[in-house]
Scaffold this motif. Structure first.
Motif, mmCIF file in Angstrom:
data_model
loop_
_atom_site.group_PDB
_atom_site.id
_atom_site.type_symbol
_atom_site.label_atom_id
_atom_site.label_comp_id
_atom_site.label_asym_id
_atom_site.label_seq_id
_atom_site.Cartn_x
_atom_site.Cartn_y
_atom_site.Cartn_z
ATOM 1 N N ARG A 128 -2.740 6.779 -4.837
ATOM 2 C CA ARG A 128 -2.659 5.799 -3.742
ATOM 3 C C ARG A 128 -2.938 4.440 -4.356
ATOM 4 N NH1 ARG A 128 -6.148 3.695 0.373
ATOM 5 N NH2 ARG A 128 -7.821 5.075 -0.317
ATOM 6 N N PHE A 183 1.763 5.532 -1.538
ATOM 7 C CA PHE A 183 1.516 6.730 -2.327
ATOM 8 C C PHE A 183 2.604 6.778 -3.390
ATOM 9 C CE2 PHE A 183 -0.473 8.143 1.680
ATOM 10 C CZ PHE A 183 -1.734 8.421 1.182
ATOM 11 N N LYS A 203 -2.888 0.129 -3.980
ATOM 12 C CA LYS A 203 -2.893 -1.031 -3.084
ATOM 13 C C LYS A 203 -3.066 -2.282 -3.928
ATOM 14 C CE LYS A 203 -4.662 -2.720 1.265
ATOM 15 N NZ LYS A 203 -5.562 -2.468 2.385
ATOM 16 N N MET A 218 -0.537 12.593 -7.462
ATOM 17 C CA MET A 218 -0.329 11.644 -6.388
ATOM 18 C C MET A 218 -1.361 10.539 -6.551
ATOM 19 S SD MET A 218 -0.695 12.190 -2.282
ATOM 20 C CE MET A 218 -2.472 12.246 -2.308
ATOM 21 N N HIS A 255 -4.862 12.377 -7.328
ATOM 22 C CA HIS A 255 -5.025 13.810 -7.112
ATOM 23 C C HIS A 255 -3.973 14.568 -7.907
ATOM 24 C CE1 HIS A 255 -7.697 13.044 -3.728
ATOM 25 N NE2 HIS A 255 -6.853 12.095 -3.370
ATOM 26 N N MET A 258 4.159 9.328 -5.891
ATOM 27 C CA MET A 258 4.246 10.743 -6.246
ATOM 28 C C MET A 258 4.814 10.821 -7.663
ATOM 29 S SD MET A 258 3.061 11.706 -3.412
ATOM 30 C CE MET A 258 3.118 13.478 -3.631
ATOM 31 N N GLU A 294 -6.924 6.175 -5.234
ATOM 32 C CA GLU A 294 -7.137 7.624 -5.262
ATOM 33 C C GLU A 294 -6.142 8.236 -6.227
ATOM 34 O OE1 GLU A 294 -7.180 9.936 -1.528
ATOM 35 O OE2 GLU A 294 -7.004 7.986 -0.547
ATOM 36 N N THR A 323 8.937 9.105 -10.764
ATOM 37 C CA THR A 323 8.030 8.812 -9.660
ATOM 38 C C THR A 323 8.839 8.535 -8.398
ATOM 39 O OG1 THR A 323 7.971 6.412 -10.035
ATOM 40 C CG2 THR A 323 6.320 7.732 -11.198
ATOM 41 N N THR A 367 7.971 6.415 -4.750
ATOM 42 C CA THR A 367 6.998 5.577 -4.070
ATOM 43 C C THR A 367 7.263 5.603 -2.567
ATOM 44 O OG1 THR A 367 6.809 4.156 -5.999
ATOM 45 C CG2 THR A 367 6.050 3.238 -3.899
ATOM 46 N N HIS A 377 0.879 -1.161 0.000
ATOM 47 C CA HIS A 377 0.000 0.000 0.000
ATOM 48 C C HIS A 377 0.918 1.212 0.000
ATOM 49 C CE1 HIS A 377 -3.576 2.117 2.187
ATOM 50 N NE2 HIS A 377 -3.544 2.397 0.906
#
Length: 79
Positions: free
Chosen positions: A48, A10, A50, A46, A37, A12, A35, A73, A75, A8
């Motif tokens: 998310r 984020f 999983k 960004m 954004h 970027m 998600e 990126t 992570t 899990h």
């Protein structure tokens, strides 16, 4: 033997200058992306993510990095 935890994180994302808007819809279409954004600052987007296994995570991360206009990126795994 302990069960492997579900990765899990984020992710970027830095895009080429001014070229990130089309990526948001593509990212939203990936089931493992929970998600997405647009963000301001060093990063442009960004996500998310999983997955069930680390192998799956690596495949999704490679898919994100292969999108048009992705420059880099980073992570950050979360608990």
């Amino acid at each position: 033997m302990a069960k492997e935890s579900q990765p899990h994180a984020f992710v970027m994302i830095c895009c080429e200058s001014g070229n990130h808007k089309g990526n948001l819809e593509t990212l939203k279409s990936i089931p493992e992306v929970q998600e997405v954004h647009a963000v301001y600052g060093v990063f442009d987007e960004m996500a998310r993510v999983k997955t069930e296994t680390m192998e799956e995570f690596k495949k999704i991360n490679a898919r994100i990095r292969a999108l048009p206009n992705i420059r880099s990126t980073i992570t950050m795994f979360i608990e």
